[in-house]
Design an enzyme around this catalytic site. Structure first.
Site, PDB file in Angstrom:
ATOM      1  N   ASP A  92       0.821  -1.200   0.000  1.00  0.00           N
ATOM      2  CA  ASP A  92       0.000   0.000   0.000  1.00  0.00           C
ATOM      3  C   ASP A  92       0.864   1.262   0.000  1.00  0.00           C
ATOM      4  OD1 ASP A  92      -2.682   1.299   0.457  1.00  0.00           O
ATOM      5  OD2 ASP A  92      -1.679   1.963   2.291  1.00  0.00           O
TER       6      ASP A  92
ATOM      7  N   GLU B 248       1.153  -0.521  -5.137  1.00  0.00           N
ATOM      8  CA  GLU B 248       0.199   0.548  -5.399  1.00  0.00           C
ATOM      9  C   GLU B 248       1.025   1.831  -5.513  1.00  0.00           C
ATOM     10  OE1 GLU B 248      -3.497   3.090  -3.543  1.00  0.00           O
ATOM     11  OE2 GLU B 248      -1.864   2.345  -2.303  1.00  0.00           O
TER      12      GLU B 248
END
Length: 719
Positions: free
Chosen positions: A396, A450
């Protein structure tokens, strides 16, 4: 003999060197025993030669002479109550010099096996070994129900590398505990174990001693062959799920084991190859969806035990499906019981808020420039991949790690040593994490970034100078195409480049096309709500968009509920609106996604060269006025090509498409088919490429292109 200063320190909890004060060699005096139990009124030492009485000094403090005896237990009484126990201060250290050296060096690849709480047998006695890194603490104690949360009872031994440890005999898995940490400047704070492998159920915050029994995995066949399922030529379609809200039963979320049946069966039936679970490292605030974890080594207890989580993954592997999990090394919450100011100093975080505070999420940022902190995170990645057989980690907020000025104004960030904005420490960390994951983790795994910028080489191997991820989310493609599809069809001709620009850079990385949870929350509306028009038109638009997405180069990711076009945006407090499937249009959307997955997996041309420019060729890229796009997908020499056409206007068209082969091309999928809720307009199952050369192709066919639709055509000759 024991001094009054010792007595005062023991009773006030100020002992700094407990193994010099307690146990059978007080201040080096062999055979002189000092023991402390504030619940006891009397105490004696039980030796092989008999019982040796001990003198009470008040408030639970006792002394006695053992002589030459080295083996003993303690017996205490209070009124009619009697209990025997082993003295933790008679045991030697557990951690060896190699562990301490690797911890100090920041290279302990199995950090979770050294630190944390582990049920072991030590010097012939069963109990639990505790070890924690707190280099700037004055004193550290283990506290829990087992000792009345009294920090005087289990003061830990200070070792090298800033590590504290103690073996507490007689403890069992399941007990809750924390560390009472006294910083140098005074006071103390109760902290959860950073390496805890189990926790209490939130909102309670204590760590829990995990079982030491190994899990009996049944996925050997999957683990041996999964390298065929996770590489860049494999068909990869990912179903992203938030376990707490995928489906509710009796007003509660499913457990890990229930999800191992219901979620796994559903995703398998839908044709997805992988499930991606939003973060499951323990987190206190449900509204963070797991993106603010406080126990990086413990699966959240909301849904069961760590072994229950393993059972979910085992069940997916039995169905031939991989499991990914979102992993959050970019930041951590400020909760007082967790990592913030862990030993009274900025230990895990940067001390300077310009580096250590994240303004977007009101969180703290790991100081990965510190070797021990970097080791904490790299070992954590290996932990999830090895201990839980995860098939990959989706990392993330990578962009927030790469840039020192991420979400910061001028003057609110600290430049690197060259005066630039690149975060060299994070770059080093990500490279090491990926190198270790692929080198130390089981074969065949993947890491996914990401990363929302144009940082070069995200999926380039580390040894070639890249960050070393296996795949990268294509956030640019997602933003551009959603902007396009939200426009009314009459205006789409003016935004045509939004749909084609992704192919300018589409093969620069190994991309995943993500329609994730972030696109259906915080007022953005559901995927259906983004579409223009009435309800039926919205469904047609969305069917055409999904067809475009599945025909486009790149692996696929779809967030739960999007596959049946849930009407409202996602709410983590409630289960998905499964009742929508009673509406034919929503059931048809679900059928379409299932068939798109099936077609994508069945046709190598649609997946084998997702990351190879030789696997794609535009046919009609500039049909702006008509808002039509058509292209060819190619596999390797032995694979047949696939033609994809999309019409993003509500007008039926007779469209000539150039094709590389003559003969009959089967209409393999038409998003306007009646079974998907469409108007059943199309080509009666096939077209014939008997027309002249067109658009740089040697053959052509005239295709009926239904309004707001995507078609897939496949040649009927042998592959």
């Amino acid at each position: 003999m024991i001094t009054q200063d010792d007595v005062a320190e023991i009773k006030s909890g100020r002992v700094l060197d407990p193994f010099a004060v307690f146990g059978p060699r007080h201040r080096g005096q062999a055979g002189f025993l000092v023991a402390f139990d504030p619940a006891a009124e009397t105490m004696e030492a039980l030796t092989p030669k008999g019982s040796l009485p001990m003198q009470a000094l008040g408030d639970g403090l006792f002394t006695g002479q053992l002589g030459t005896e080295t083996s003993y237990r303690l017996r205490a009484t209070k009124g009619p109550h009697l209990w025997d126990f082993d003295d933790p201060y008679r045991f030697g250290p557990v951690l060896g010099p190699l562990d301490l050296h690797l911890i100090s060096e920041g290279t302990h690849r199995r950090l979770w096996q050294a630190l944390g709480a582990h049920a072991i047998t030590h010097e012939g006695c069963a109990g639990v070994h505790f070890a924690v890194w707190a280099p700037n603490a004055r004193q550290v104690s283990v506290v829990g129900d087992f000792n009345g949360w009294d920090r005087r009872r289990a003061v830990m031994r200070r070792r090298g590398a800033g590590v504290w440890e103690i073996f507490l005999p007689g403890l069992q898995p399941g007990e809750t505990y924390k560390y009472d940490i006294a910083p140098m400047h005074g006071g103390s704070a109760l902290k959860a174990d950073p390496l805890a492998r189990a926790t209490q159920l939130p909102p309670d915050t204590a760590s829990r001693i995990a079982t030491s029994q190994p899990y009996d995995w049944a996925d050997d066949a999957w683990m041996e062959s999964r390298h065929l399922r996770n590489n860049r030529e494999a068909p990869i379609t990912i179903y992203e799920a938030h376990l707490g809200s995928w489906r509710h039963r009796d007003g509660r979320s499913l457990t890990y084991r229930e999800a191992g049946i219901e979620l796994v069966d559903y995703a398998h039936d839908m044709g997805f190859t992988h499930i991606e679970l939003m973060p499951l490292a323990e987190y206190p605030f449900g509204g963070s969806w797991g993106y603010q974890p406080t126990a990086m080594y413990a699966p959240t207890s909301r849904f069961g035990t760590p072994d229950d989580f393993r059972a979910l993954i085992d069940a997916a592997h039995a169905k031939g499906m991989g499991v990914l999990m979102d992993w959050v090394p970019a930041h951590f919450p400020t909760d007082a019981h967790a990592l913030a100011q862990f030993d009274g100093t900025a230990l895990y975080e940067h001390g300077d808020p310009r580096e250590g505070y994240h303004p977007d999420w009101n969180t703290l940022i790991y100081n990965v420039g510190r070797t021990e902190v970097k080791n904490f995170l790299t070992a954590n990645a290996i932990f999830w991949l090895r201990e839980f057989h995860l098939d990959g980690l989706r990392v993330d907020a990578v962009a927030s790690m790469l840039y020192r000025d991420y979400s910061r104004k001028q003057g609110e960030w600290v430049p690197n040593h060259l005066g630039g904005r690149e975060n060299f420490e994070s770059i080093t960390f990500l490279r090491e994490m990926n190198a270790l994951a692929y080198g130390e983790g089981p074969d065949g795994l993947m890491t996914v970034a990401e990363e929302s910028t144009a940082w070069p080489g995200v999926t380039t191997p580390v040894h070639e100078g890249g960050l070393g991820f296996g795949f990268k989310w294509n956030m640019g493609w997602m933003n551009d195409t959603l902007r396009y599809i939200e426009h009314d069809p009459i205006h789409r001709r003016h935004h045509h480049d939004l749909m084609t620009f992704g192919l300018v850079y589409g093969f620069s990385e190994n991309f995943v096309l993500p329609i994730s949870h972030d696109e259906v929350v915080h007022g953005k509306g559901s995927m259906l709500q983004k579409m223009p028009g009435d309800h039926a038109t919205k469904l047609s638009n969305l069917r055409a968009y999904y067809g475009f997405m599945w025909g486009h180069p790149g692996k696929k990711l779809l967030f739960m509920g999007c596959e049946f076009a849930q009407d409202h945006e996602w709410n983590h407090d409630f289960g998905l609106d499964w009742g929508a499937l009673n509406h034919p249009g929503h059931a048809g959307m679900q059928r379409l996604v299932r068939d798109l997955n099936t077609l994508y997996r069945a046709e190598p041309a649609l997946h084998a060269r997702d990351a190879d420019s030789n696997g794609f060729a535009w046919v009609d890229r500039e049909a702006r006025a008509e808002s039509v796009f058509s292209w060819l997908r190619y596999g390797h020499a032995e694979h047949r090509p696939v033609a994809v056409l999309t019409n993003f206007t509500p007008v039926e068209r007779q469209w000539r498409i150039g094709l590389p082969r003559p003969g009959r091309w089967r209409e393999a999928l038409n998003t306007d088919a009646g079974l998907y809720g469409g108007g059943n307009r199309g080509n009666f199952g096939s077209v014939h490429a008997n027309g002249p050369p067109h658009a740089a192709q040697p053959h052509s066919a005239v295709v009926t292109l239904p309004p707001l639709s995507t078609l897939f055509l496949i040649p009927e000759d042998d592959r």
